[in-house]
Design a protein around this motif. Structure first.
Motif, PDB file in Angstrom:
ATOM      1  N   VAL B   3       0.669  -1.325   0.076  1.00 39.08           N
ATOM      2  CA  VAL B   3       0.001   0.086   0.031  1.00 39.08           C
ATOM      3  C   VAL B   3       0.475   1.040  -0.204  1.00 39.08           C
ATOM      4  O   VAL B   3       0.919   2.313  -0.277  1.00 39.08           O
ATOM      5  CB  VAL B   3      -1.177  -0.265   1.288  1.00 39.08           C
ATOM      6  CG1 VAL B   3      -1.618   1.074   1.275  1.00 39.08           C
ATOM      7  CG2 VAL B   3      -1.753  -0.774   1.102  1.00 39.08           C
ATOM      8  N   THR B   4       1.822   1.219   0.628  1.00 35.65           N
ATOM      9  CA  THR B   4       3.154   2.251   1.025  1.00 35.65           C
ATOM     10  C   THR B   4       3.452   2.614  -0.600  1.00 35.65           C
ATOM     11  O   THR B   4       3.327   3.488  -0.708  1.00 35.65           O
ATOM     12  CB  THR B   4       3.789   1.783   1.810  1.00 35.65           C
ATOM     13  OG1 THR B   4       3.783   1.608   2.725  1.00 35.65           O
ATOM     14  CG2 THR B   4       4.546   2.979   1.919  1.00 35.65           C
ATOM     15  N   LYS B   5       3.214   1.580  -1.033  1.00 33.03           N
ATOM     16  CA  LYS B   5       3.861   1.993  -2.241  1.00 33.03           C
ATOM     17  C   LYS B   5       2.838   2.322  -3.571  1.00 33.03           C
ATOM     18  O   LYS B   5       3.592   3.521  -4.110  1.00 33.03           O
ATOM     19  CB  LYS B   5       4.634   0.660  -3.003  1.00 33.03           C
ATOM     20  CG  LYS B   5       5.631   0.649  -3.978  1.00 33.03           C
ATOM     21  CD  LYS B   5       6.567   0.144  -4.642  1.00 33.03           C
ATOM     22  CE  LYS B   5       7.437  -0.421  -5.539  1.00 33.03           C
ATOM     23  NZ  LYS B   5       8.194  -0.566  -6.337  1.00 33.03           N
ATOM     24  N   GLU B   6       2.373   2.170  -3.601  1.00 32.11           N
ATOM     25  CA  GLU B   6       0.499   2.437  -4.082  1.00 32.11           C
ATOM     26  C   GLU B   6       0.160   4.034  -4.146  1.00 32.11           C
ATOM     27  O   GLU B   6       0.501   4.946  -4.757  1.00 32.11           O
ATOM     28  CB  GLU B   6      -0.432   1.921  -3.937  1.00 32.11           C
ATOM     29  CG  GLU B   6      -1.229   1.568  -5.120  1.00 32.11           C
ATOM     30  CD  GLU B   6      -1.517   1.128  -5.809  1.00 32.11           C
ATOM     31  OE1 GLU B   6      -2.250   1.132  -6.309  1.00 32.11           O
ATOM     32  OE2 GLU B   6      -0.505   0.337  -5.889  1.00 32.11           O
ATOM     33  N   LEU B  36       0.339  12.706   0.994  1.00 29.06           N
ATOM     34  CA  LEU B  36       0.589  11.526   1.176  1.00 29.06           C
ATOM     35  C   LEU B  36      -0.009  11.352   2.895  1.00 29.06           C
ATOM     36  O   LEU B  36      -0.219   9.906   3.409  1.00 29.06           O
ATOM     37  CB  LEU B  36       1.917  11.671   1.661  1.00 29.06           C
ATOM     38  CG  LEU B  36       3.099  11.612   0.348  1.00 29.06           C
ATOM     39  CD1 LEU B  36       4.295  11.785   0.996  1.00 29.06           C
ATOM     40  CD2 LEU B  36       2.687   9.779  -0.076  1.00 29.06           C
ATOM     41  N   LYS B  37       0.014  12.845   3.260  1.00 31.16           N
ATOM     42  CA  LYS B  37      -0.707  12.882   4.920  1.00 31.16           C
ATOM     43  C   LYS B  37      -1.929  12.101   5.030  1.00 31.16           C
ATOM     44  O   LYS B  37      -2.947  11.776   5.498  1.00 31.16           O
ATOM     45  CB  LYS B  37      -0.599  14.258   5.190  1.00 31.16           C
ATOM     46  CG  LYS B  37      -0.351  14.558   6.413  1.00 31.16           C
ATOM     47  CD  LYS B  37      -0.024  16.459   7.042  1.00 31.16           C
ATOM     48  CE  LYS B  37       0.744  16.870   6.301  1.00 31.16           C
ATOM     49  NZ  LYS B  37       0.784  18.097   6.718  1.00 31.16           N
ATOM     50  N   ALA B  38      -2.622  13.146   4.028  1.00 31.82           N
ATOM     51  CA  ALA B  38      -3.963  12.418   3.892  1.00 31.82           C
ATOM     52  C   ALA B  38      -4.369  10.794   3.625  1.00 31.82           C
ATOM     53  O   ALA B  38      -5.324  10.118   4.201  1.00 31.82           O
ATOM     54  CB  ALA B  38      -4.910  12.335   2.670  1.00 31.82           C
ATOM     55  N   TYR B  39      -3.698  10.024   3.083  1.00 31.93           N
ATOM     56  CA  TYR B  39      -4.414   8.694   3.347  1.00 31.93           C
ATOM     57  C   TYR B  39      -2.948   7.838   4.229  1.00 31.93           C
ATOM     58  O   TYR B  39      -2.047   6.940   4.083  1.00 31.93           O
ATOM     59  CB  TYR B  39      -2.992   7.826   2.038  1.00 31.93           C
ATOM     60  CG  TYR B  39      -4.183   8.042   0.636  1.00 31.93           C
ATOM     61  CD1 TYR B  39      -5.884   7.433   0.819  1.00 31.93           C
ATOM     62  CD2 TYR B  39      -3.768   8.650  -0.572  1.00 31.93           C
ATOM     63  CE1 TYR B  39      -6.102   7.873  -0.135  1.00 31.93           C
ATOM     64  CE2 TYR B  39      -4.423   8.766  -1.200  1.00 31.93           C
ATOM     65  CZ  TYR B  39      -5.933   8.744  -1.268  1.00 31.93           C
ATOM     66  OH  TYR B  39      -6.966   8.742  -2.525  1.00 31.93           O
ATOM     67  N   ASP B  62       9.889  -1.934   7.348  1.00 34.08           N
ATOM     68  CA  ASP B  62      10.058  -2.564   5.810  1.00 34.08           C
ATOM     69  C   ASP B  62       9.293  -2.088   5.151  1.00 34.08           C
ATOM     70  O   ASP B  62      10.084  -2.638   3.792  1.00 34.08           O
ATOM     71  CB  ASP B  62       8.795  -4.017   6.878  1.00 34.08           C
ATOM     72  CG  ASP B  62       9.779  -4.661   7.995  1.00 34.08           C
ATOM     73  OD1 ASP B  62      10.854  -3.999   7.815  1.00 34.08           O
ATOM     74  OD2 ASP B  62       9.322  -5.903   8.346  1.00 34.08           O
ATOM     75  N   ASP B  63       8.143  -1.577   4.759  1.00 32.26           N
ATOM     76  CA  ASP B  63       7.641  -0.981   3.459  1.00 32.26           C
ATOM     77  C   ASP B  63       7.837  -0.081   2.976  1.00 32.26           C
ATOM     78  O   ASP B  63       7.361   0.693   2.972  1.00 32.26           O
ATOM     79  CB  ASP B  63       6.206  -1.102   3.925  1.00 32.26           C
ATOM     80  CG  ASP B  63       5.406  -0.048   5.122  1.00 32.26           C
ATOM     81  OD1 ASP B  63       6.504   0.309   5.604  1.00 32.26           O
ATOM     82  OD2 ASP B  63       4.442   0.006   4.820  1.00 32.26           O
ATOM     83  N   ALA B  64       9.426   0.317   3.836  1.00 28.18           N
ATOM     84  CA  ALA B  64       9.927   1.581   3.089  1.00 28.18           C
ATOM     85  C   ALA B  64       9.957   1.626   1.279  1.00 28.18           C
ATOM     86  O   ALA B  64       9.626   0.477   0.634  1.00 28.18           O
ATOM     87  CB  ALA B  64      11.608   1.728   3.453  1.00 28.18           C
ATOM     88  N   CYS B  65       9.763   2.565   1.089  1.00 28.17           N
ATOM     89  CA  CYS B  65      10.196   3.134  -0.338  1.00 28.17           C
ATOM     90  C   CYS B  65      10.634   4.521  -1.184  1.00 28.17           C
ATOM     91  O   CYS B  65       9.996   5.399   0.084  1.00 28.17           O
ATOM     92  CB  CYS B  65       9.319   2.534  -1.473  1.00 28.17           C
ATOM     93  SG  CYS B  65       7.560   3.247  -1.399  1.00 28.17           S
ATOM     94  N   ALA B 101      -9.258   7.668  -7.330  1.00 32.11           N
ATOM     95  CA  ALA B 101      -7.900   8.611  -7.459  1.00 32.11           C
ATOM     96  C   ALA B 101      -6.618   8.561  -8.496  1.00 32.11           C
ATOM     97  O   ALA B 101      -6.747   9.783  -9.662  1.00 32.11           O
ATOM     98  CB  ALA B 101      -7.243   9.155  -6.171  1.00 32.11           C
ATOM     99  N   TRP B 102      -6.677   7.023  -9.223  1.00 30.04           N
ATOM    100  CA  TRP B 102      -5.635   6.797 -10.175  1.00 30.04           C
ATOM    101  C   TRP B 102      -6.701   7.013 -11.522  1.00 30.04           C
ATOM    102  O   TRP B 102      -6.367   7.567 -12.359  1.00 30.04           O
ATOM    103  CB  TRP B 102      -5.762   5.337 -10.130  1.00 30.04           C
ATOM    104  CG  TRP B 102      -4.363   5.703  -9.089  1.00 30.04           C
ATOM    105  CD1 TRP B 102      -4.253   4.947  -7.931  1.00 30.04           C
ATOM    106  CD2 TRP B 102      -3.055   5.474 -10.642  1.00 30.04           C
ATOM    107  NE1 TRP B 102      -3.344   4.662  -7.965  1.00 30.04           N
ATOM    108  CE2 TRP B 102      -2.291   4.952  -8.742  1.00 30.04           C
ATOM    109  CE3 TRP B 102      -2.214   6.608 -10.996  1.00 30.04           C
ATOM    110  CZ2 TRP B 102      -1.116   4.733  -9.029  1.00 30.04           C
ATOM    111  CZ3 TRP B 102      -1.159   6.681 -11.154  1.00 30.04           C
ATOM    112  CH2 TRP B 102       0.170   5.989 -10.163  1.00 30.04           C
TER     113      TRP B 102
END
Lengths: 145, 259
Positions: B3-6, B36-39, B62-65, B101-102
Motif C-alpha cells: 500500500v505504501t508504494k501505491e 501522503l498525509k491524507a492517506y 519494512d515497507d519503505a520505498c 484517484a488513479w
C-alpha cells in the motif's frame, strides 16, 4: 482609457487560451491582465516613471489574482501567469537588441537598463504582493480545505 | 505492504503531472505532502526541483520505498493544473479512494489542448491587441494579427520536428521581423517596430519569469535559478532572431537606415 482596458482584456484573454486555461476562468484571466495594465497606465499618467509604474501594476495584479484565486478556489498561477503578460518587457527586449545592432550605444544602454529595471520592478511587485499574509485571503473562501 | 508504494506512486505521479504542466515548485511539494498525509503516511520526505521529484515514505519501516522522477520542462497547460488542484483538494477531504484517484488523475492528464485553429486565431488576436497597447496604430494591430497567426502556424510546424527551444525562439522572432519588414517594403505605412513588438509577445518568457520569482520567494533558489536562466536565454534568443533579420535587411537595402 476604457478602450485600453477592453483591449488589454482581450490581449490577456487570448494568451490565456494559448495556455489552455479552463474556459470558466478565461474572463477572470482577462480581468486581472486589464486591471494590471490600467494601474500601469495610471502610474505612467502621474509620472511615476516606468519602473515604479510597473511595480505598482504588478503589485495590484498579484493582489487581484490572489483575491480571484481565493474566491474561485483555483491556483493563483492561472491568473498571475496570464495577467503578467502585458507588463513583461517585450518592447524593452526588442529596442535593446535593435539599438545594439544599430551600434547606438547610448540608446542601447538606455533601453537595456530600462529593461532590467522593469524586470526587477516586476520581481519586487510580485514579491510584495505575496508578502501579504494568506489569512487575509482565506477569509474569502471559508469552504476551502 | 504494497500500500505504501501505491500511495507514494500516486502522490509522485500527481506531482509529476503538475510539474510537467508548469506549476511552481512550492505547489508541487505541497500537493505531494498533502496527499501522503491524507492517506495516513506519517513519515515522509519530499524534495522537488523544477525538473525532478525525489520522494520517500516510511523509511524506517519494512515497507519503505522511495521514488525519483525526471520531469523535463514542458509547455504550460493551466487547465490541467486547475483540475489537478481540484483533485488534490478532494483527496485531502477524503472524498476520493485510491483507485478512483488513479482514474481521475488519468482524466486530468489527458485534458487536451484546444484545437489548433482556435490557437492560431487567439494567438493572432493577442498579438494584434498587444501591438495596439504598445502604441501601434489600428493598421499595425491588423498586420500584427496576421503576423501572429502565421507565427503560431509556424510554431505548430516546428513542433513536429522536435527542435530545441533556442532554435524555435530564434526562428520565430526572425520570422516575425521578416514578415513585418516585408510588409513595410511593400509600401504599407506601418510602424514596423510596433508590429514586431506585438507579434513577439507569444515568445516572450513571461511564464518563466513569473515562475522563477515565485520559486525564489518560496526559498527554492535552485529551481528559481533554473527558470531564471530559461527566461534570460529565451529573451536572448528573441534578441538574436530580431537582430539578425534587421542586420540582413540593412545590408540588402544598402545600409538604408530604418526610420
Amino acid at each position: 482609457m476604457i478602450l485600453q482596458f477592453i483591449i488589454s482584456m482581450f490581449a490577456t484573454l487570448s494568451f490565456a487560451v494559448l495556455f489552455a486555461a479552463p474556459k470558466s476562468e478565461l474572463v477572470f484571466c482577462g480581468l486581472t491582465g486589464a486591471i494590471g495594465w490600467l494601474v500601469y497606465l495610471i502610474g505612467m499618467n502621474f509620472d511615476f516613471g516606468t519602473a515604479l509604474a510597473n511595480l505598482t501594476a504588478t503589485f495590484a495584479l498579484t493582489v487581484i489574482s490572489r483575491i480571484i484565486a481565493a474566491v474561485r478556489k483555483n491556483p493563483v498561477t492561472i491568473y498571475l501567469i496570464t495577467g503578467i503578460f502585458p507588463l513583461v518587457p517585450g518592447a524593452g527586449i526588442y529596442y535593446t537588441s535593435y539599438y545594439f545592432i544599430m551600434n547606438d550605444m547610448n540608446e542601447f544602454s538606455h533601453y537595456g537598463m530600462q529593461t532590467i529595471k522593469v524586470a526587477g520592478a516586476i520581481v519586487l511587485g510580485i514579491i510584495f504582493g505575496f508578502a501579504l499574509p494568506q489569512s487575509w485571503f482565506n477569509a474569502l473562501h471559508r469552504r476551502g480545505r | 505492504m504494497a500500500v505504501t508504494k501505491e500511495i507514494l506512486a500516486l502522490a509522485v505521479e500527481m506531482g509529476d503531472a503538475l510539474l510537467r504542466n508548469g506549476a511552481e515548485v512550492y505547489r508541487v511539494e505541497d500537493t505531494v505532502m498533502h496527499i501522503l498525509k491524507a492517506y495516513e503516511i506519517e513519515n515522509y520526505d519530499v524534495y522537488v526541483l523544477s525538473n525532478g521529484i525525489f520522494a520517500s515514505a516510511n523509511e524506517d519501516r519494512d515497507d519503505a520505498c522511495s521514488m525519483i522522477r525526471h520531469v523535463p520542462l514542458g509547455t504550460t497547460h493551466l487547465g490541467r493544473i486547475a483540475a489537478l488542484n481540484q483533485l488534490s483538494r478532494e483527496i485531502c477531504s477524503h472524498d476520493c479512494s485510491l483507485i478512483d484517484a488513479w482514474t481521475r488523475l488519468d482524466e486530468c492528464k489527458s485534458i487536451p489542448f484546444g484545437k489548433q485553429s482556435i490557437h492560431v486565431f487567439f494567438c493572432g488576436l493577442g498579438c494584434g491587441c498587444f501591438s495596439y497597447l504598445f502604441g501601434g496604430m489600428p493598421l499595425d494591430a491588423v498586420i500584427s494579427f496576421f503576423v501572429g497567426m502565421l507565427l503560431q502556424l509556424f510554431l505548430f510546424g516546428l513542433k513536429r520536428h522536435k527542435n530545441s527551444k533556442f532554435i524555435t525562439n530564434i526562428l520565430g522572432s526572425a520570422l516575425v521581423t521578416l514578415l513585418s519588414l516585408v510588409v513595410l517594403s511593400l509600401g504599407a505605412p506601418i510602424l514596423y517596430d510596433k508590429v514586431i513588438i506585438g507579434s513577439i509577445m507569444p515568445l516572450v518568457p513571461g511564464i518563466a519569469l513569473t515562475t522563477s520569482i515565485r520559486d525564489f520567494f518560496n526559498g527554492d533558489y535552485l529551481s528559481g535559478a533554473i527558470h531564471m536562466i530559461d527566461a534570460i536565454l529565451t529573451a536572448f534568443c528573441i534578441a538574436v532572431g530580431v537582430g539578425a533579420v534587421i542586420t540582413i535587411y540593412r545590408f540588402v537595402m544598402g545600409g538604408a537606415l530604418l526610420a
